[in-house]
Design a protein around this motif. Structure first.
Motif, PDB file in Angstrom:
ATOM      1  N   ILE A 187      -4.593   3.296 -15.614  1.00  0.00           N
ATOM      2  CA  ILE A 187      -3.956   2.571 -14.523  1.00  0.00           C
ATOM      3  C   ILE A 187      -4.742   2.819 -13.236  1.00  0.00           C
ATOM      4  N   SER A 188      -4.818   1.796 -12.404  1.00  0.00           N
ATOM      5  CA  SER A 188      -5.481   1.953 -11.111  1.00  0.00           C
ATOM      6  C   SER A 188      -4.782   1.063 -10.088  1.00  0.00           C
ATOM      7  N   LYS A 189      -5.031   1.371  -8.823  1.00  0.00           N
ATOM      8  CA  LYS A 189      -4.407   0.616  -7.717  1.00  0.00           C
ATOM      9  C   LYS A 189      -5.452   0.435  -6.639  1.00  0.00           C
ATOM     10  N   ASP A 190      -5.568  -0.762  -6.147  1.00  0.00           N
ATOM     11  CA  ASP A 190      -6.526  -1.079  -5.093  1.00  0.00           C
ATOM     12  C   ASP A 190      -5.766  -1.628  -3.902  1.00  0.00           C
ATOM     13  N   ASN A 191      -5.531  -0.771  -2.922  1.00  0.00           N
ATOM     14  CA  ASN A 191      -4.749  -1.194  -1.756  1.00  0.00           C
ATOM     15  C   ASN A 191      -5.499  -2.194  -0.887  1.00  0.00           C
TER      16      ASN A 191
ATOM     17  N   ARG B 274       0.824  -1.212   0.000  1.00  0.00           N
ATOM     18  CA  ARG B 274       0.000   0.000   0.000  1.00  0.00           C
ATOM     19  C   ARG B 274       0.855   1.257   0.000  1.00  0.00           C
ATOM     20  N   ALA B 275       2.100   1.136   0.402  1.00  0.00           N
ATOM     21  CA  ALA B 275       2.996   2.293   0.463  1.00  0.00           C
ATOM     22  C   ALA B 275       3.805   2.486  -0.813  1.00  0.00           C
ATOM     23  N   TYR B 276       3.569   1.653  -1.804  1.00  0.00           N
ATOM     24  CA  TYR B 276       4.368   1.679  -3.017  1.00  0.00           C
ATOM     25  C   TYR B 276       3.619   2.328  -4.170  1.00  0.00           C
TER      26      TYR B 276
END
Length: 117
Positions: A69-73, A29-31
């Motif tokens: 682009i997407s990110k799901d922590n 999650r911190a990346y």
């Protein structure tokens, strides 16, 4: 952090494809996360990146307006939605991660995307 890209395949020009990047470790999650690609005989190319929160996306010129682009922590995952695919998008796609202030030091095995005309 260990990364694994998936979702590649053979599609026709104009089709869509969604790549996934599964990560291990709570620290993901911190990346920040990025996608790169490498076509046969060509250098690796930056495709897209996003911050650790999944905000402030950045895209390579060749994919702007077509890729997201997407990110799901909550799922320890990142995604690359690819629309209006072109034959020149054919490449092995890699996901990468970085901590703030460092380089893209974490890489997953790539997934092959082939776009036929």
């Amino acid at each position: 952090v260990q990364l694994q890209a998936s979702g590649g395949g053979l599609v026709q020009a104009g089709d869509s494809l969604r790549l996934s990047c599964a990560a291990s470790g709570r620290a993901f999650r911190a990346y920040s996360v990025a996608w790169f690609r490498q076509a046969p005989g060509k250098e690796r190319e930056f495709v897209a990146s996003t911050t650790w929160t999944g905000s402030s996306p950045d895209y390579g010129d060749s994919v702007k307006g077509r890729f997201t682009i997407s990110k799901d922590n909550t799922k320890n995952a990142a995604y690359l939605q690819m629309n209006s695919l072109k034959p020149e998008d054919t490449a092995v796609y890699y996901c990468a991660a970085q901590r703030a202030g460092s380089n893209w030091g974490y890489w997953g095995k790539g997934t092959l995307v082939t776009v036929s005309s």
